[in-house]
Each structure stands twice: as C-alpha cells, then as structure tokens.
Design a protein around this motif. Structure first.
Motif, mmCIF file in Angstrom:
data_model
loop_
_atom_site.group_PDB
_atom_site.id
_atom_site.type_symbol
_atom_site.label_atom_id
_atom_site.label_comp_id
_atom_site.label_asym_id
_atom_site.label_seq_id
_atom_site.Cartn_x
_atom_site.Cartn_y
_atom_site.Cartn_z
ATOM 1 N N ILE A 43 1.473 6.616 -7.041
ATOM 2 C CA ILE A 43 0.485 7.623 -7.447
ATOM 3 C C ILE A 43 1.088 9.025 -7.344
ATOM 4 O O ILE A 43 0.911 9.860 -8.233
ATOM 5 C CB ILE A 43 -0.800 7.499 -6.603
ATOM 6 C CG1 ILE A 43 -1.534 6.215 -6.965
ATOM 7 C CG2 ILE A 43 -1.708 8.716 -6.793
ATOM 8 C CD1 ILE A 43 -2.706 5.893 -6.074
ATOM 9 N N ILE A 44 1.828 9.269 -6.268
ATOM 10 C CA ILE A 44 2.488 10.573 -6.105
ATOM 11 C C ILE A 44 3.504 10.795 -7.221
ATOM 12 O O ILE A 44 3.581 11.886 -7.794
ATOM 13 C CB ILE A 44 3.155 10.676 -4.716
ATOM 14 C CG1 ILE A 44 2.086 10.722 -3.630
ATOM 15 C CG2 ILE A 44 4.064 11.897 -4.631
ATOM 16 C CD1 ILE A 44 2.626 10.552 -2.223
ATOM 17 N N TYR B 187 2.170 1.638 -3.441
ATOM 18 C CA TYR B 187 1.076 2.051 -4.324
ATOM 19 C C TYR B 187 0.828 3.554 -4.202
ATOM 20 O O TYR B 187 0.713 4.257 -5.211
ATOM 21 C CB TYR B 187 -0.185 1.260 -3.980
ATOM 22 C CG TYR B 187 -1.371 1.569 -4.848
ATOM 23 C CD1 TYR B 187 -1.415 1.140 -6.167
ATOM 24 C CD2 TYR B 187 -2.446 2.285 -4.349
ATOM 25 C CE1 TYR B 187 -2.506 1.419 -6.972
ATOM 26 C CE2 TYR B 187 -3.540 2.566 -5.143
ATOM 27 C CZ TYR B 187 -3.564 2.137 -6.456
ATOM 28 O OH TYR B 187 -4.645 2.416 -7.246
ATOM 29 N N LEU B 188 0.752 4.050 -2.970
ATOM 30 C CA LEU B 188 0.529 5.480 -2.762
ATOM 31 C C LEU B 188 1.703 6.306 -3.291
ATOM 32 O O LEU B 188 1.505 7.368 -3.892
ATOM 33 C CB LEU B 188 0.289 5.773 -1.286
ATOM 34 C CG LEU B 188 -1.012 5.195 -0.714
ATOM 35 C CD1 LEU B 188 -1.074 5.417 0.794
ATOM 36 C CD2 LEU B 188 -2.212 5.784 -1.405
ATOM 37 N N LEU C 84 0.828 -1.207 0.000
ATOM 38 C CA LEU C 84 0.000 0.000 0.000
ATOM 39 C C LEU C 84 0.865 1.260 0.000
ATOM 40 O O LEU C 84 0.568 2.228 -0.703
ATOM 41 C CB LEU C 84 -0.937 -0.005 1.205
ATOM 42 C CG LEU C 84 -1.918 1.143 1.298
ATOM 43 C CD1 LEU C 84 -2.841 1.171 0.093
ATOM 44 C CD2 LEU C 84 -2.719 1.041 2.578
#
Length: 161
Positions: free
Chosen positions: A126-127, A122-123, A119
């Motif tokens: 995205i950034i 994943y975050l 996770l």
C-alpha cells in the motif's frame, strides 16, 4: 536531459527490478526457513507488492526509453498505467477478503506466522502504491506531500485527453 539524469533513471529502473527479485527471493526463503509451504497468506500480498514494484520499473524504463528515443511515440503507456492503477485497487481487496475467510472459516489458519509477514507485505505494498501513484514517500520528507513523477504525468495525461 543530461547524461547524469539518464544514468539516474537507468539506476532507478534497475533498482526496482532488483527489488522485485529480492522480494520474491525473501518470500521463498521465509517459507523455506519456517518449514511452512508457500501459501496464499504470503503469496497474495507478496505478489501484489512485486506487481507494484514491477510497475515502477516499467515506468522508469519508459522514461529511459523516452530519453533514448524522444521522437518515438509511446501513446499507449499512460493509458496502461491508468489501467494498472485501477487494477492495483482491485488486487488490494483480495487479501483482506482472504483474511476474512480465514477468520470466519479457518481461525486456526489465520493466527500463524505467515499471516503476520503477509500483513507486513500488504502494508508495504500500500505504501509503495501510494509512493508511485500519488506522493513520493521519502524518509526525510514524510510531512511534505511531493507528487510523484508518475502521478504528475498521469494527471497531465488525463487533462490532455
């Protein structure tokens, strides 16, 4: 452009390559240190992150090549980045779908350490995507929305198509 700018672009290109290598190494070491196998909970988001970082390296390499050979046509590069931008969005959908599968069909596999690290990756991916394709994310200027160089080039390319 000056020699200083050329060196800065080369540094950016090389730092992105090193970042991709470090991220892959850390993923491997994380699974090795926890004694768990390298599985999709870490591979999916980590792979997406590495893919996006390599796109950034490719962009800076392109910019470096533009400085070295300003008269060499590279008309294929911006369409490729437009395609990669769309492909990234598709790749972003895979991890949540896999997590949903785990929650519904294998809940004991969902609540594991690897999912927590997955996770986080994943975050972070995205950034990074946002940083490369939309606005430059810099710690000191989070409130300012400064378009990234790639986003400016892509918007210029789309207007002149």
């Amino acid at each position: 452009m000056t020699e200083k700018t050329k060196k800065e672009i080369h540094r950016l290109y090389m730092s992105e390559l090193v970042t991709a290598l470090v991220c892959g190494t850390l993923m491997y070491l994380l699974t090795d240190s926890t004694g768990q196998p390298l599985d999709l909970r870490l591979l999916l988001p980590g792979g997406v992150l590495i893919f996006i970082v390599l796109q950034s390296a490719g962009y800076w390499y392109y910019r470096y090549q533009q400085m070295d050979s300003p008269y060499t046509p590279m008309d294929w590069v911006m369409p490729l980045f437009l395609l990669l931008k769309k492909l990234d969005l598709l790749l972003f959908a895979i991890y949540p779908l896999y997590a949903l599968y785990l929650v519904l069909f294998q809940p004991d596999q969902f609540f594991m350490t690897m999912n927590f690290f997955g996770l986080i990756l994943y975050l972070f991916s995205i950034i990074e995507y946002y940083n490369y394709y939309y606005y430059s994310v810099q710690i000191g200027q989070i409130k300012k929305k400064v378009p990234s160089e790639l986003s400016l080039e892509l918007s210029h390319f789309e207007k002149n198509k």
